[in-house]
Design a protein around this motif. Structure first.
Motif, PDB file in Angstrom:
ATOM      1  N   GLN A 165       0.846  -1.183   0.000  1.00 58.48           N
ATOM      2  CA  GLN A 165       0.000   0.000   0.000  1.00 58.48           C
ATOM      3  C   GLN A 165       0.887   1.240   0.000  1.00 58.48           C
ATOM      4  OE1 GLN A 165      -2.272   0.488   3.595  1.00 58.48           O
ATOM      5  NE2 GLN A 165      -3.709   1.916   2.654  1.00 58.48           N
ATOM      6  N   LEU A 166       0.531   2.199  -0.836  1.00 60.10           N
ATOM      7  CA  LEU A 166       1.216   3.478  -0.916  1.00 60.10           C
ATOM      8  C   LEU A 166       0.182   4.565  -0.657  1.00 60.10           C
ATOM      9  CD1 LEU A 166       3.771   5.141  -1.663  1.00 60.10           C
ATOM     10  CD2 LEU A 166       3.019   5.004  -4.053  1.00 60.10           C
ATOM     11  N   VAL A 167       0.478   5.449   0.293  1.00 58.55           N
ATOM     12  CA  VAL A 167      -0.445   6.528   0.640  1.00 58.55           C
ATOM     13  C   VAL A 167       0.266   7.857   0.432  1.00 58.55           C
ATOM     14  CG1 VAL A 167      -1.818   7.579   2.476  1.00 58.55           C
ATOM     15  CG2 VAL A 167      -1.667   5.089   2.318  1.00 58.55           C
ATOM     16  N   ILE A 168      -0.406   8.760  -0.286  1.00 62.40           N
ATOM     17  CA  ILE A 168       0.153  10.075  -0.582  1.00 62.40           C
ATOM     18  C   ILE A 168      -0.846  11.133  -0.117  1.00 62.40           C
ATOM     19  CG2 ILE A 168       0.866  11.671  -2.409  1.00 62.40           C
ATOM     20  CD1 ILE A 168       1.543   9.120  -4.074  1.00 62.40           C
ATOM     21  N   ALA A 169      -0.332  12.130   0.593  1.00 55.68           N
ATOM     22  CA  ALA A 169      -1.119  13.306   0.971  1.00 55.68           C
ATOM     23  C   ALA A 169      -0.210  14.511   0.772  1.00 55.68           C
ATOM     24  CB  ALA A 169      -1.596  13.206   2.412  1.00 55.68           C
ATOM     25  N   SER A 170      -0.291  15.110  -0.401  1.00 61.75           N
ATOM     26  CA  SER A 170       0.606  16.209  -0.763  1.00 61.75           C
ATOM     27  C   SER A 170      -0.194  17.461  -1.099  1.00 61.75           C
ATOM     28  CB  SER A 170       1.478  15.814  -1.957  1.00 61.75           C
ATOM     29  OG  SER A 170       2.284  16.897  -2.360  1.00 61.75           O
ATOM     30  N   ASP A 171      -0.220  18.408  -0.164  1.00 63.06           N
ATOM     31  CA  ASP A 171      -0.891  19.684  -0.420  1.00 63.06           C
ATOM     32  C   ASP A 171      -0.215  20.431  -1.562  1.00 63.06           C
ATOM     33  OD1 ASP A 171      -2.794  19.385   1.570  1.00 63.06           O
ATOM     34  OD2 ASP A 171      -1.639  20.493   3.064  1.00 63.06           O
ATOM     35  N   SER A 172       1.120  20.413  -1.593  1.00 69.38           N
ATOM     36  CA  SER A 172       1.835  21.184  -2.605  1.00 69.38           C
ATOM     37  C   SER A 172       1.545  20.689  -4.022  1.00 69.38           C
ATOM     38  CB  SER A 172       3.342  21.162  -2.338  1.00 69.38           C
ATOM     39  OG  SER A 172       3.848  19.853  -2.459  1.00 69.38           O
ATOM     40  N   LEU A 184      -2.327  16.235  -4.519  1.00 73.86           N
ATOM     41  CA  LEU A 184      -2.507  14.803  -4.789  1.00 73.86           C
ATOM     42  C   LEU A 184      -2.722  14.058  -3.482  1.00 73.86           C
ATOM     43  CD1 LEU A 184      -2.475  12.370  -6.744  1.00 73.86           C
ATOM     44  CD2 LEU A 184       0.014  12.296  -6.428  1.00 73.86           C
ATOM     45  N   TYR A 185      -3.817  13.331  -3.429  1.00 74.33           N
ATOM     46  CA  TYR A 185      -4.169  12.506  -2.268  1.00 74.33           C
ATOM     47  C   TYR A 185      -4.540  11.139  -2.813  1.00 74.33           C
ATOM     48  CZ  TYR A 185      -4.352  17.211  -0.592  1.00 74.33           C
ATOM     49  OH  TYR A 185      -4.015  18.510  -0.318  1.00 74.33           O
ATOM     50  N   ALA A 186      -3.862  10.101  -2.321  1.00 72.05           N
ATOM     51  CA  ALA A 186      -4.054   8.786  -2.932  1.00 72.05           C
ATOM     52  C   ALA A 186      -3.851   7.670  -1.927  1.00 72.05           C
ATOM     53  CB  ALA A 186      -3.069   8.609  -4.081  1.00 72.05           C
ATOM     54  N   ASP A 187      -4.658   6.650  -2.055  1.00 69.75           N
ATOM     55  CA  ASP A 187      -4.493   5.388  -1.339  1.00 69.75           C
ATOM     56  C   ASP A 187      -4.403   4.321  -2.428  1.00 69.75           C
ATOM     57  OD1 ASP A 187      -4.503   3.190   0.304  1.00 69.75           O
ATOM     58  OD2 ASP A 187      -6.473   3.571   1.177  1.00 69.75           O
ATOM     59  N   ILE A 188      -3.198   3.778  -2.599  1.00 68.88           N
ATOM     60  CA  ILE A 188      -2.909   2.943  -3.760  1.00 68.88           C
ATOM     61  C   ILE A 188      -2.546   1.531  -3.335  1.00 68.88           C
ATOM     62  CG2 ILE A 188      -1.498   2.762  -5.853  1.00 68.88           C
ATOM     63  CD1 ILE A 188      -0.714   5.799  -5.097  1.00 68.88           C
ATOM     64  N   ASP A 189      -3.190   0.561  -3.925  1.00 68.79           N
ATOM     65  CA  ASP A 189      -2.839  -0.848  -3.737  1.00 68.79           C
ATOM     66  C   ASP A 189      -1.990  -1.288  -4.914  1.00 68.79           C
ATOM     67  OD1 ASP A 189      -4.267  -1.284  -1.342  1.00 68.79           O
ATOM     68  OD2 ASP A 189      -6.126  -1.556  -2.470  1.00 68.79           O
ATOM     69  N   GLY A 190      -1.004  -2.129  -4.614  1.00 67.59           N
ATOM     70  CA  GLY A 190      -0.147  -2.615  -5.687  1.00 67.59           C
ATOM     71  C   GLY A 190       0.780  -3.697  -5.201  1.00 67.59           C
ATOM     72  N   THR A 191       1.848  -3.897  -5.950  1.00 66.28           N
ATOM     73  CA  THR A 191       2.836  -4.932  -5.651  1.00 66.28           C
ATOM     74  C   THR A 191       4.189  -4.274  -5.434  1.00 66.28           C
ATOM     75  OG1 THR A 191       1.624  -6.465  -7.069  1.00 66.28           O
ATOM     76  CG2 THR A 191       3.887  -7.054  -6.515  1.00 66.28           C
ATOM     77  N   LEU A 192       4.873  -4.697  -4.378  1.00 64.57           N
ATOM     78  CA  LEU A 192       6.212  -4.197  -4.074  1.00 64.57           C
ATOM     79  C   LEU A 192       7.193  -5.339  -4.242  1.00 64.57           C
ATOM     80  CD1 LEU A 192       7.773  -1.690  -3.033  1.00 64.57           C
ATOM     81  CD2 LEU A 192       7.530  -2.662  -0.726  1.00 64.57           C
TER      82      LEU A 192
END
Length: 159
Positions: A65-72, A75-83
């Protein structure tokens, strides 16, 4: 590719910090995501071989899981994937930065360097305006028209 997908790839290029974790391990850690136009469809991370992320992927790809919260970047994202581990020297060259260089005495050749590849599968994404002026303009326009403001887009994306 949808507009929301394009917005994701455009905006993540300038995101400085995200939270990354292996599903089932119960925690996310701060990491610096790297993307490169020459290596499309992946988000890259440079870590040390002794970290939980490197150890967790040592036996093969893992759900992550990758989570991004970037005001600048709006972009706000909750991403499922493979590492997974990567031994791709070209990818390491393309994603190496002065930030990574500060962590490894031997630079890219340091034996402790571990490149990780995150391949997104699906995500809940929100992209918003990054300009205060645009924000206030949209709020005022919506108030005068009796409508809701247009401050961005949100949706589920499959990569």
């Amino acid at each position: 590719m949808t507009d929301l997908q394009n917005e994701f790839w455009d905006r993540i290029e300038d995101v400085r910090t995200a939270m990354l974790g292996i599903k089932g391990q119960g925690r996310l850690v701060a990491m610096s995501p790297r993307v490169d136009d020459d290596l499309p469809g992946h988000v890259w991370f440079i870590t040390a071989k002794g970290t939980d992320l490197a150890k967790g992927t040592a036996n093969g790809p893992c759900d992550a899981q990758l989570v991004i919260a970037s005001d600048s970047e709006g972009l706000y994202a909750d991403i499922d994937g493979t590492l997974s581990h990567s031994a791709d020297r070209e990818a390491l060259d393309e994603t190496w930065s002065f930030v990574a260089d500060a962590w490894f005495e031997g630079g890219k050749a340091d034996p402790d360097v571990q490149l990780l590849r995150f391949t997104p599968r699906s995500a809940e994404l929100s992209v918003t305006t990054t300009s205060s002026l645009s924000f206030f303009y949209e709020m005022a326009k919506a108030q005068m028209a009796g409508e809701k403001p247009d401050l961005g887009a949100q949706g589920v994306v499959t990569f």
